[in-house]
Scaffold this active site. Structure first.
Site, PDB file in Angstrom:
ATOM      1  N   ASP A 168      52.600  -5.988  -9.052  1.00  0.00           N
ATOM      2  CA  ASP A 168      53.179  -7.314  -8.864  1.00  0.00           C
ATOM      3  C   ASP A 168      52.542  -8.465  -9.648  1.00  0.00           C
ATOM      4  OD1 ASP A 168      54.275  -5.596  -7.064  1.00  0.00           O
ATOM      5  OD2 ASP A 168      53.718  -6.710  -5.292  1.00  0.00           O
ATOM      6  N   TYR A 353      44.057  -7.620  -6.182  1.00  0.00           N
ATOM      7  CA  TYR A 353      45.319  -6.884  -6.269  1.00  0.00           C
ATOM      8  C   TYR A 353      45.460  -6.146  -7.600  1.00  0.00           C
ATOM      9  CZ  TYR A 353      49.836  -6.592  -3.775  1.00  0.00           C
ATOM     10  OH  TYR A 353      50.944  -6.205  -3.069  1.00  0.00           O
ATOM     11  N   GLU A 397      44.097   0.422   0.154  1.00  0.00           N
ATOM     12  CA  GLU A 397      45.164   0.161  -0.805  1.00  0.00           C
ATOM     13  C   GLU A 397      44.596   0.085  -2.228  1.00  0.00           C
ATOM     14  OE1 GLU A 397      47.138  -3.463   0.221  1.00  0.00           O
ATOM     15  OE2 GLU A 397      48.820  -3.163  -1.161  1.00  0.00           O
TER      16      GLU A 397
HETATM   17  C1  9WN Z   1      56.185  -6.116  -2.811  1.00  0.00           C
HETATM   18  C2  9WN Z   1      54.236  -1.309  -0.842  1.00  0.00           C
HETATM   19  C3  9WN Z   1      54.242  -2.202  -2.069  1.00  0.00           C
HETATM   20  C4  9WN Z   1      54.000  -1.409  -3.366  1.00  0.00           C
HETATM   21  C5  9WN Z   1      53.745  -2.326  -4.558  1.00  0.00           C
HETATM   22  C6  9WN Z   1      52.639  -3.301  -4.183  1.00  0.00           C
HETATM   23  C7  9WN Z   1      53.028  -4.098  -2.945  1.00  0.00           C
HETATM   24  C8  9WN Z   1      54.876  -5.609  -2.192  1.00  0.00           C
HETATM   25  C9  9WN Z   1      54.109  -6.790  -1.630  1.00  0.00           C
HETATM   26  O1  9WN Z   1      53.254  -3.213  -1.873  1.00  0.00           O
HETATM   27  O2  9WN Z   1      54.168  -4.895  -3.234  1.00  0.00           O
HETATM   28  O3  9WN Z   1      56.976  -5.026  -3.199  1.00  0.00           O
HETATM   29  O4  9WN Z   1      54.534  -7.327  -0.602  1.00  0.00           O
HETATM   30  O5  9WN Z   1      53.071  -7.184  -2.190  1.00  0.00           O
HETATM   31  O6  9WN Z   1      52.348  -4.143  -5.247  1.00  0.00           O
HETATM   32  O7  9WN Z   1      53.383  -1.537  -5.672  1.00  0.00           O
HETATM   33  O8  9WN Z   1      55.091  -0.603  -3.647  1.00  0.00           O
HETATM   34  O9  9WN Z   1      53.052  -0.550  -0.800  1.00  0.00           O
END
Ligand code: 9WN
Length: 430
Positions: A168, A353, A397
């Protein structure tokens, strides 16, 4: 709980705790719905534990596929109370769009790693019926990406939101995102929920969230139709990881086609065409890797991120490009396991992140790529590095590359699932 047996049991327990009956949530706290590429990675781990659950994980996701073929990046669980995750279904309003499933979803996609994952699941479970049912849906997803998302016209699929990359707040998008208006009033209409579960200094900034919401509102205003993306949408980017896994999944579809009695050649041809387009459009010899292209501006930001190393997955790369990528991966810029961003870059942030920390999923992709290239020594360094991180910190994570401490959500599903695959490879090398 140290040692391989403890890691296996603990990882299995994380996946059991995050299973909600027909799929696995990435995290009970931060991410209480189904995410697209998370489910692909989770299925790879579940295949070692329970074939039926592995199949169900992907089948459930593809039940939410739109009529145009897109597989939504989040499938919302209607039983989760409103406001537990932001932006929730009330922001996306997918139900107003013709051809969407009965369940609420986002209108975005995520990296198409599903074909690649489905083949790995099949190799573990041997269930041909699973592939027979999934194959046409995978084909439809790839067709959507090829026909609707080649906004740049050069043969690659573009992302229209940083969330589509899965990485992201990666510095890879900084340049393109800077051109998106960040109206401070956007966020006055909304409330972030992620900061209730993770420290602000480890998450995207409010400025980034304002731009993320501007982009959601822009795409939603188009009814999530892709025709006008090139004209009206302020963020259109070609990502090396997205397209590398697209090509790797096409190669997997060629293998799957052989199992289900379809023709493999069209998939091989598309994989070759994607590889050529990646080389022509995103390879950056000066950076020693692939970098993202801002389609609207026609320029590359040049940030060295881990996404730029993932074309190592592709067997069709010229030898000198493969060697350059391997040298970059093994260099002090990334280290093994690789950081998400160049350690020598001024904005490197080891806890924020996708701007520095080590993530399990991208390193798992690199590990697979190294194995397939016969780079056993480098592959082992990635594998043992990941295993030691989760053994010391737990199934977090992401991880601080300096201290090894875990951050973001604990008991994170893909960290647990892919650890099972890494451990299984130690028992039964392939
Ligand atoms: C937005 C679920 C997801 C992953 C992504 C990660 C994070 C979400 C967020 O979490 O993104 O999609 O709310 O930050 O960056 O890779 O799929 O684990």
């Amino acid at each position: 709980m140290n040692g391989p047996a403890g890691r296996w049991e603990r990882a299995s327990q994380v996946l059991a705790d995050n299973w909600v009956g027909s799929y696995t949530v990435p995290s009970r706290s931060l991410y209480p719905h189904q995410w697209s590429w998370d489910s692909a990675f989770v299925a790879i781990g579940l295949a070692h534990l329970d074939p039926a659950r592995a199949h169900r994980e992907l089948t459930t996701l593809f039940e939410a596929q739109w009529a145009d073929g897109r597989v939504p990046h989040i499938v919302f669980n209607p039983r989760v109370p409103p406001g537990q995750y932001f932006p929730g279904p009330e922001v996306w309003t997918s139900g107003e769009i013709p051809g969407t499933p009965p369940v609420q979803t986002t209108g975005l996609v995520q990296p198409p790693v599903h074909g690649y994952a489905a083949l790995r699941v099949y190799r573990c479970t041997g269930d041909r019926d699973f592939l027979v049912a999934l194959y046409p849906k995978l084909v439809a997803y790839h067709r959507y990406l090829a026909e609707h998302r080649d906004v740049g016209g050069g043969g690659l699929a573009a992302i229209v939101h940083p969330w589509e990359s899965g990485l992201d707040n990666s510095p890879a998008w900084d340049q393109a995102l800077a051109a998106v208006a960040a109206d401070p009033l956007v966020m006055s209409r909304y409330q972030r929920r992620d900061l209730q579960h993770a420290p602000a200094e480890e998450r995207p900034t409010d400025g980034e969230y304002a731009r993320y919401l501007t982009l959601v509102e822009s795409y939603r205003a188009m009814g999530y139709a892709d025709r006008a993306l090139g004209l009206d949408h302020p963020f259109v980017v070609e990502c090396p990881l997205f397209n590398a896994v697209f090509a790797a999944s096409e190669l997997a579809l060629a293998e799957i086609a052989l199992v289900v009695g379809a023709r493999p050649d069209p998939h091989r041809q598309r994989a070759a065409a994607l590889t050529e387009a990646l080389l022509a459009r995103l390879y950056d010899p000066a950076a020693g890797m692939f970098t993202a292209l801002d389609v609207r501006a026609g320029t590359r930001g040049g940030a060295r991120t881990v996404a730029g190393l993932t074309p190592l997955l592709l067997p069709g790369l010229p030898a000198r490009v493969g060697e350059t990528l391997l040298a970059s991966l093994a260099s002090a810029r990334f280290g093994l396991p690789a950081t998400s961003y160049d350690r020598a870059a001024p904005g490197f942030d080891r806890r924020r992140y996708w701007r520095g920390p080590v993530w399990v999923n991208v390193n798992w992709l690199l590990w697979r790529a190294l194995l397939d290239r016969g780079e056993r020594r480098l592959a082992d360094r990635v594998r043992t590095g990941l295993l030691s991180l989760v053994e010391r910190a737990g199934y977090y994570e992401y991880f601080d590359p300096l201290t090894g401490s875990g951050h973001g959500s604990g008991d994170f599903s893909w960290s647990a699932a892919l650890t099972l695959d890494l451990l299984a490879a130690g028992r039964d090398p392939d």
